[in-house]
Motif scaffolding. Structure first.
Motif, PDB file in Angstrom:
ATOM      1  N   VAL A  37       0.815  -1.212   0.000  1.00 50.25           N
ATOM      2  CA  VAL A  37       0.000   0.000   0.000  1.00 50.25           C
ATOM      3  C   VAL A  37       0.854   1.269   0.000  1.00 50.25           C
ATOM      4  O   VAL A  37       0.371   2.352  -0.316  1.00 50.25           O
ATOM      5  CB  VAL A  37      -0.969  -0.020   1.197  1.00 50.25           C
ATOM      6  CG1 VAL A  37      -0.245   0.314   2.474  1.00 50.25           C
ATOM      7  CG2 VAL A  37      -2.137   0.898   0.967  1.00 50.25           C
ATOM      8  N   VAL A  47      -3.238 -11.196   3.188  1.00 47.94           N
ATOM      9  CA  VAL A  47      -2.786  -9.808   3.171  1.00 47.94           C
ATOM     10  C   VAL A  47      -2.097  -9.399   4.466  1.00 47.94           C
ATOM     11  O   VAL A  47      -1.755  -8.252   4.656  1.00 47.94           O
ATOM     12  CB  VAL A  47      -3.960  -8.836   2.912  1.00 47.94           C
ATOM     13  CG1 VAL A  47      -4.439  -8.975   1.506  1.00 47.94           C
ATOM     14  CG2 VAL A  47      -5.069  -9.071   3.905  1.00 47.94           C
ATOM     15  N   ALA A  48      -1.888 -10.343   5.361  1.00 47.24           N
ATOM     16  CA  ALA A  48      -1.345  -9.968   6.663  1.00 47.24           C
ATOM     17  C   ALA A  48      -0.011  -9.229   6.552  1.00 47.24           C
ATOM     18  O   ALA A  48       0.248  -8.285   7.281  1.00 47.24           O
ATOM     19  CB  ALA A  48      -1.174 -11.203   7.527  1.00 47.24           C
ATOM     20  N   VAL A 100      -0.745  -5.239   5.176  1.00 50.67           N
ATOM     21  CA  VAL A 100      -1.503  -4.133   5.746  1.00 50.67           C
ATOM     22  C   VAL A 100      -0.618  -3.191   6.545  1.00 50.67           C
ATOM     23  O   VAL A 100      -1.011  -2.096   6.867  1.00 50.67           O
ATOM     24  CB  VAL A 100      -2.644  -4.634   6.641  1.00 50.67           C
ATOM     25  CG1 VAL A 100      -3.767  -5.149   5.796  1.00 50.67           C
ATOM     26  CG2 VAL A 100      -2.153  -5.695   7.590  1.00 50.67           C
ATOM     27  N   GLU A 101       0.578  -3.613   6.898  1.00 51.29           N
ATOM     28  CA  GLU A 101       1.466  -2.699   7.610  1.00 51.29           C
ATOM     29  C   GLU A 101       2.221  -1.871   6.602  1.00 51.29           C
ATOM     30  O   GLU A 101       2.941  -2.393   5.767  1.00 51.29           O
ATOM     31  CB  GLU A 101       2.453  -3.488   8.464  1.00 51.29           C
ATOM     32  CG  GLU A 101       1.808  -4.076   9.678  1.00 51.29           C
ATOM     33  CD  GLU A 101       2.824  -4.779  10.534  1.00 51.29           C
ATOM     34  OE1 GLU A 101       3.994  -4.371  10.506  1.00 51.29           O
ATOM     35  OE2 GLU A 101       2.439  -5.737  11.202  1.00 51.29           O
ATOM     36  N   PRO A 102       2.077  -0.569   6.695  1.00 51.94           N
ATOM     37  CA  PRO A 102       2.696   0.273   5.678  1.00 51.94           C
ATOM     38  C   PRO A 102       4.208   0.421   5.850  1.00 51.94           C
ATOM     39  O   PRO A 102       4.729   0.256   6.951  1.00 51.94           O
ATOM     40  CB  PRO A 102       1.997   1.614   5.871  1.00 51.94           C
ATOM     41  CG  PRO A 102       1.554   1.603   7.282  1.00 51.94           C
ATOM     42  CD  PRO A 102       1.276   0.187   7.645  1.00 51.94           C
ATOM     43  N   LEU A 103       4.839   0.748   4.783  1.00 56.43           N
ATOM     44  CA  LEU A 103       6.245   1.152   4.756  1.00 56.43           C
ATOM     45  C   LEU A 103       7.180   0.268   5.551  1.00 56.43           C
ATOM     46  O   LEU A 103       7.596   0.595   6.649  1.00 56.43           O
ATOM     47  CB  LEU A 103       6.388   2.589   5.273  1.00 56.43           C
ATOM     48  CG  LEU A 103       5.882   3.689   4.361  1.00 56.43           C
ATOM     49  CD1 LEU A 103       6.349   5.008   4.911  1.00 56.43           C
ATOM     50  CD2 LEU A 103       6.401   3.515   2.962  1.00 56.43           C
ATOM     51  N   ARG A 104       7.506  -0.833   4.998  1.00 54.49           N
ATOM     52  CA  ARG A 104       8.512  -1.648   5.659  1.00 54.49           C
ATOM     53  C   ARG A 104       9.755  -1.706   4.797  1.00 54.49           C
ATOM     54  O   ARG A 104       9.786  -1.198   3.694  1.00 54.49           O
ATOM     55  CB  ARG A 104       7.964  -3.048   5.906  1.00 54.49           C
ATOM     56  CG  ARG A 104       6.712  -2.966   6.765  1.00 54.49           C
ATOM     57  CD  ARG A 104       6.251  -4.315   7.200  1.00 54.49           C
ATOM     58  NE  ARG A 104       6.153  -5.224   6.088  1.00 54.49           N
ATOM     59  CZ  ARG A 104       6.391  -6.519   6.194  1.00 54.49           C
ATOM     60  NH1 ARG A 104       6.760  -7.017   7.354  1.00 54.49           N
ATOM     61  NH2 ARG A 104       6.250  -7.310   5.159  1.00 54.49           N
ATOM     62  N   ARG A 123      -6.358  -2.443  12.278  1.00 51.65           N
ATOM     63  CA  ARG A 123      -7.469  -2.672  11.367  1.00 51.65           C
ATOM     64  C   ARG A 123      -8.724  -1.986  11.868  1.00 51.65           C
ATOM     65  O   ARG A 123      -9.065  -2.067  13.042  1.00 51.65           O
ATOM     66  CB  ARG A 123      -7.718  -4.159  11.220  1.00 51.65           C
ATOM     67  CG  ARG A 123      -6.570  -4.797  10.497  1.00 51.65           C
ATOM     68  CD  ARG A 123      -6.707  -6.269  10.424  1.00 51.65           C
ATOM     69  NE  ARG A 123      -5.404  -6.786   9.968  1.00 51.65           N
ATOM     70  CZ  ARG A 123      -5.257  -7.982   9.449  1.00 51.65           C
ATOM     71  NH1 ARG A 123      -6.285  -8.788   9.337  1.00 51.65           N
ATOM     72  NH2 ARG A 123      -4.076  -8.369   9.060  1.00 51.65           N
ATOM     73  N   THR A 147      -7.000  -0.823   7.008  1.00 46.45           N
ATOM     74  CA  THR A 147      -6.246  -0.237   8.119  1.00 46.45           C
ATOM     75  C   THR A 147      -6.299   1.287   8.061  1.00 46.45           C
ATOM     76  O   THR A 147      -6.730   1.868   7.069  1.00 46.45           O
ATOM     77  CB  THR A 147      -4.770  -0.651   8.035  1.00 46.45           C
ATOM     78  OG1 THR A 147      -4.248  -0.166   6.802  1.00 46.45           O
ATOM     79  CG2 THR A 147      -4.627  -2.153   8.089  1.00 46.45           C
TER      80      THR A 147
END
Lengths: 567, 111
Positions: A72, A215-216, A219-223, B62, B68
């Motif tokens: 994302v 999608v786990a 969903v965490e942005p910017l890694r 979420r 999210t």
């Protein structure tokens, strides 16, 4: 995959584009010239044309591919592309319109009063244009390869031929209608299959947990390493790069006045934002059903492959054909706009075969073919860079060269020719270095390697700083008429300064506002005097802006440009 | 060669206008509105990036299903771009353009 339908769709789009182009050409012949014609067509059509030209292969295929591959964070690309338009509107569009300069080289010469600055800008326009053409051609090759298994060069050649056929007969004039048509085609081509895909997906996943597991990691942005730097860099490139793209700036002249330009920009933002939600959704759906494409290195083709992942038989074929048509429209519209801009600059500034109207047209046509041929060659040499990343780098080059030149040139009277050139060399050199190292896969490690992946966050400030420092150091050689130029850029639209008679505002003024006597010492009269002193004739079409190459003789004579001045 | 062109900066009405207080006021008005607006909107974009890096837990929370905060704020960026353009366009239509036109009439009268 059966692909007859897709091939038919691609052929149909090509034919339709040529037909609409021919129709547009006939339409504009009945008006006095292209720009009056565009004045007559209203803001929605105009905005459609702007959006149609702007939404390239990177938007149609690349954004979905990036969302699929990198998650994302890549929302930044479409957000930056839309926001870049806003910056262009607020800071650059109105003064540039008022200046009477048509192209970026025109502006460089007008503001900096230096032919060297003009040449440098011309070279940059060509470089940026070619860089931006490469991903378009690449996307076309990719599309046909995905659909039919044909080698990439088939699709690339096909787009090249259709672009040439569209540009050669009519130049800029036949293009507006084609591009408006392409916008709606692209939107429909993405929207219709989406309903089918979402329906199929909703029907399939009765248990939502399946998707959640998939999608786990996403969903965490910017890694990842250097995420902050890379993202800031990308944001800077897209925000500030938009105003430096040669085919984007030109479009603002098809608006009647400042108010119409703002209307059109609002419409453009709606059209662009609405459009960009679609590839994002494709990327998201791709996460569910086609995540294997990333490992296969084919993330860019996710949009095209989705229908066949969820459907069989004629439905899949039909939807794929529709997507193929939309993708082809995307390549055609952006590359047409680019080719016209680049060929205009090439024929006007870089090569010259004789003077006069006829030679002007011939030069423009030869340049068109040359530009298409060169970018085709470069595409074949540079295969392998993801489409959207190639476009990011192009934005970085534009943001580190033209953006500071425009912003400082318009808003700071201290900018000198040497300062601008030095800044463009530094910013352009660094960002072009990044392009070369990425394109040919020259690996560099450490922080330098990171900077070379996304140069904008370093090269844009550096370019600004160079321009300011060198300008201050060389302030003795400030342009002679800078005070006058600044008035010209910032005086309200309705003051009759006769800023250059070739934009549509003139007709508007004549029709509605009381005509005040033209100032005897307006900038343009001055320019004409000096060009007469040069022995240059204002009727020489080839010394005018790119678009005059296709105007009728009397229109050209009316349009005596500031660019006729060559010190 | 064009250096021989007559130099008339001194009696140029354009330059006279550049020096006039009304024109200066108009320009400063534009700057006072547009520069803060731009700073604000750039700050809002960069805030998003900062949040993504330093407040991962928040951005990864979420809200509904797989949606999210990061995704919601990201989509809001489109909305904010449009809102800002709208604000600018309204301001330009209602405040700036009438004043510019008034100045234009005045200057036109002088010529």
């Amino acid at each position: 995959m059966s692909n007859a339908a897709s091939i038919v769709a691609v052929v149909l789009v090509s034919i339709a584009s040529l037909a609409v182009g021919a129709f547009g050409l006939r339409l504009s012949r009945t008006m006095s010239d292209f720009y009056v014609a565009s004045r007559g067509v209203g803001p929605v059509l105009n905005a459609s044309a702007i959006s149609g030209e702007y939404l390239s292969a990177a938007s149609f295929l690349g954004v979905a591919g990036l969302i699929l591959a990198r998650g994302v964070d890549m929302l930044w690309l479409p957000v930056g592309w839309t926001a870049g338009y806003l910056l262009l509107l607020v800071f650059v569009a109105a003064p540039l319109r008022r200046s009477g300069a048509y192209t970026l080289p025109d502006f460089a010469q007008l503001r900096l009063e230096s032919v060297v600055a003009r040449r440098a800008s011309s070279l940059l326009v060509v470089a940026i244009g070619l860089l931006y053409l490469i991903p378009q051609f690449q996307g076309a090759g990719l599309t046909l390869r995905t659909l039919t298994g044909a080698p990439s060069w088939v699709g690339q050649l096909a787009v090249a031929v259709v672009v040439c056929l569209n540009v050669l007969p009519g130049g800029m004039r036949s293009v507006t209608l084609v591009q408006a048509f392409h916008y709606w085609l692209k939107l429909l081509a993405l929207l219709t299959p989406l309903f089918f895909l979402l329906g199929a997906l909703g029907g399939r996943s009765g248990d939502p947990d399946v998707g959640a597991v998939f999608v786990a990691d996403w969903v965490e942005p910017l890694r990842g390493d250097h995420a902050l730097y890379l993202t800031y860099s990308l944001v800077l490139a897209t925000f500030f790069g938009t105003m430096g793209l040669p085919h984007v700036v030109v479009r603002f002249y098809t608006n009647r006045d400042g108010r119409a330009a703002r209307r059109a920009t609002l419409a453009v933002l709606v059209l662009l934002s609405g459009f960009y939600l679609l590839p994002v959704l494709y990327g998201v759906i791709g996460r569910y059903v086609a995540s294997d494409l990333v490992a296969a290195g084919r993330a860019d083709s996710v949009v095209l492959e989705l229908p066949s992942r969820l459907f069989d038989g004629p439905v899949a074929e039909g939807l794929t054909a529709l997507l193929a048509a939309g993708a082809f429209a995307a390549f055609l519209s952006t590359s047409t706009g680019l080719v016209v801009s680049v060929a205009g600059v090439v024929s006007q500034d870089l090569v010259r075969w004789g003077a006069g109207h006829r030679q002007g047209i011939r030069t423009f046509r030869l340049s068109t073919v040359a530009v298409v041929a060169v970018s085709l060659l470069l595409t074949i040499v540079s295969a392998g860079v993801p489409v959207a990343h190639a476009v990011e780098l192009t934005f970085a080059v534009a943001a580190s060269t033209f953006c500071p030149m425009l912003l400082l040139g318009i808003w700071w009277r201290g900018l000198t020719a040497r300062g601008a050139i030095a800044g463009m060399v530094v910013g352009g050199g660094l960002s072009m270095g990044a392009v070369v190292s990425t394109t040919f896969g020259i690996a560099t490690g450490g922080w330098f390697g990171v900077v070379m992946t996304q140069p904008a966050a370093v090269s844009v400030p550096l370019s600004f700083a160079t321009m300011v420092l060198v300008s201050v150091a060389t302030r003795a050689s400030a342009p002679e008429h800078v005070a006058r130029t600044m008035v010209r850029l910032h005086a309200p639209e309705h003051i009759d300064l006769n800023r250059g008679s070739f934009h549509p505002e003139r007709w508007y003024r004549r029709a509605s506002a009381p005509v005040s006597p033209v100032s005897p010492v307006s900038p343009v009269t001055h320019v004409n005097q000096s060009s007469a002193a040069n022995g240059a004739t204002t009727e020489g079409t080839d010394s005018g802006t790119q678009h005059t190459a296709y105007d009728s003789g009397d229109t050209t004579a009316r349009r005596s440009q500031p660019t006729a001045r060559r010190d | 060669m064009s250096k021989d062109a007559p130099e008339r900066v001194v009696d140029d009405p354009n330059v006279a206008m550049q020096d006039s207080p009304e024109f200066a006021q108009l320009r400063s008005k534009f700057r006072k509105f547009v520069f803060p607006l731009t700073a604000l909107f750039l700050a809002w974009y960069f805030l998003y990036v900062l949040l993504s890096v330093f407040a991962k837990d928040f951005m990864g929370t979420r809200v509904i299903g797989n949606v999210t905060w990061g995704l919601i704020l990201g989509l809001l960026q489109f909305v904010s771009t449009f809102t800002i353009t709208m604000v600018y366009a309204r301001w330009a239509d209602r405040v700036f353009d009438p004043e510019a036109e008034a100045l234009a009439r005045k200057m036109g009268g002088q010529q």
